[in-house]
Design a protein around this motif. Structure first.
Motif, PDB file in Angstrom:
ATOM      1  N   LEU A   1       1.681  -1.705  -2.415  1.00  0.00           N
ATOM      2  CA  LEU A   1       0.388  -1.686  -2.259  1.00  0.00           C
ATOM      3  C   LEU A   1       0.103  -1.609  -1.269  1.00  0.00           C
ATOM      4  O   LEU A   1      -1.073  -1.510  -0.877  1.00  0.00           O
ATOM      5  CB  LEU A   1       0.756  -3.905  -2.497  1.00  0.00           C
ATOM      6  CG  LEU A   1      -1.039  -4.148  -2.565  1.00  0.00           C
ATOM      7  CD1 LEU A   1      -2.012  -3.030  -3.414  1.00  0.00           C
ATOM      8  CD2 LEU A   1      -0.533  -5.554  -2.800  1.00  0.00           C
ATOM      9  N   GLY A   2       1.031  -1.668  -0.010  1.00  0.00           N
ATOM     10  CA  GLY A   2       1.225  -0.912   1.440  1.00  0.00           C
ATOM     11  C   GLY A   2       0.913  -2.278   2.074  1.00  0.00           C
ATOM     12  O   GLY A   2       0.462  -1.838   3.180  1.00  0.00           O
TER      13      GLY A   2
ATOM     14  N   ALA B   1      -0.144  -8.379  -0.784  1.00  0.00           N
ATOM     15  CA  ALA B   1       1.108  -7.920   0.027  1.00  0.00           C
ATOM     16  C   ALA B   1       1.985  -9.815   0.065  1.00  0.00           C
ATOM     17  O   ALA B   1       2.919  -9.909  -0.835  1.00  0.00           O
ATOM     18  CB  ALA B   1       1.506  -7.152   0.111  1.00  0.00           C
TER      19      ALA B   1
ATOM     20  N   SER C   1      -4.616  -2.343   2.084  1.00  0.00           N
ATOM     21  CA  SER C   1      -4.556  -1.017   0.649  1.00  0.00           C
ATOM     22  C   SER C   1      -5.541  -0.701   0.670  1.00  0.00           C
ATOM     23  O   SER C   1      -6.351  -1.009   0.989  1.00  0.00           O
ATOM     24  CB  SER C   1      -3.907  -2.487  -0.148  1.00  0.00           C
ATOM     25  OG  SER C   1      -3.164  -2.966  -0.167  1.00  0.00           O
TER      26      SER C   1
ATOM     27  N   SER D   1      -3.487   3.578  -2.431  1.00  0.00           N
ATOM     28  CA  SER D   1      -2.182   2.000  -2.931  1.00  0.00           C
ATOM     29  C   SER D   1      -2.641   1.514  -3.769  1.00  0.00           C
ATOM     30  O   SER D   1      -1.923   0.958  -4.820  1.00  0.00           O
ATOM     31  CB  SER D   1      -2.038   1.428  -1.521  1.00  0.00           C
ATOM     32  OG  SER D   1      -1.258   2.285  -0.378  1.00  0.00           O
ATOM     33  N   ALA D   2      -3.642   0.716  -3.862  1.00  0.00           N
ATOM     34  CA  ALA D   2      -4.358  -0.081  -5.129  1.00  0.00           C
ATOM     35  C   ALA D   2      -3.958   0.670  -6.369  1.00  0.00           C
ATOM     36  O   ALA D   2      -3.251  -0.004  -7.129  1.00  0.00           O
ATOM     37  CB  ALA D   2      -5.394  -0.150  -4.669  1.00  0.00           C
TER      38      ALA D   2
END
Length: 268
Positions: free
Chosen positions: A182-183, A188, A80, A84-85
């Motif tokens: 989150l990516g 994830a 991530s 994204s985070a």
């Protein structure tokens, strides 16, 4: 001796294996290597030619019991981006601000949020006695993520009339969306795995956390009864006979005993 795409490497079978890197290289691969029933290591190779003399030992890299859980310093473990985070954490803010609907429906002013509920469940897992075959740290993780999809779908209660299968479908879709935000990547996937384990009640850890979910609810009910002078029988009745573990049963019994004592003193 094993070969990967024309490259040779050797690994020790004495409880560790090594990351080997050639002095000149073009590409690298990582493969899980198992040297015992409960031990595994990650072998990292970088190769340029099949000459084994071109490889040098760099370092030992540990791998968890589950090969999908890579070490924190492994590139796949931090897929991530910062963007994204932060997007993911911003979405999770809704868990802090969304109030639990069951309490709203019973007229509780300033009720707990979803995050409040999950936090105390995580504390339950933290202070629980060690149980045979139960990974307490995994219980903490499950408690933290078990209601995470409610950041999108909200707190769906039995009074909403949504069938259980539909509720699960909505939450699964929300969870997938959150993990995309989150990516993707290993973290994830871990969140998905933990959520599904709880949803399917598929492990000893999930059994225990499901009990914590019920115990936390009736403890909160007792606290609201004490604070607001209400009678919240519904929450006790909905959990009756549904607690699976001995620790869950003992904690629930203590809550019921305190409630009965309070009601008795109130009548007197």
């Amino acid at each position: 001796m094993a070969a990967v795409k024309g490259c040779q490497f050797s690994a020790s079978l004495s409880g560790s294996c090594y990351v080997m890197r050639p002095r000149l290289h073009r590409f690298s691969v990582k493969i899980p290597f198992f040297d015992g029933p409960l031990r595994s290591r990650l072998v990292s190779l970088c190769c340029h030619n099949p000459n084994p003399d071109s490889f040098i030992v760099d370092q030992t890299v540990p791998l968890s019991k589950n090969p999908t859980h890579l070490p924190d310093d492994c590139p796949q473990a931090s897929a991530s981006s910062p963007s994204s985070a932060i997007d993911f954490l911003t979405l999770c803010h809704r868990l802090k601000t969304t109030k639990r609907k069951g309490w709203i429906n019973h007229g509780i002013k300033g009720p707990e949020s979803i995050a409040d509920h999950m936090y105390r469940m995580a504390l339950m897992a933290l202070i629980a006695s060690d149980l045979p075959g139960v990974n307490r740290e995994r219980c903490i993780k499950i408690a933290i993520v078990h209601d995470i999809a409610e950041a999108i779908v909200g707190d769906i209660t039995p009074s909403d009339g949504v069938p259980k299968a539909e509720k699960s479908r909505l939450e699964q879709a929300a969870l997938n969306e959150m993990c995309e935000i989150l990516g993707g990547g290993i973290r994830a996937e871990e969140i998905k795995e933990l959520w599904e384990e709880y949803e399917n009640n598929s492990s000893l850890e999930a059994n225990l956390v499901k009990d914590f979910d019920k115990v936390e609810m009736i403890l909160q009910a007792l606290e609201y009864e004490t604070e607001h002078g209400k009678v919240l029988d519904e929450f006790y009745l909905s959990t009756a006979g549904k607690i699976q573990t001995e620790i869950g049963k003992s904690w629930a019994a203590e809550i019921h005993a305190r409630r009965n004592s309070r009601l008795k003193n109130k009548l007197n």
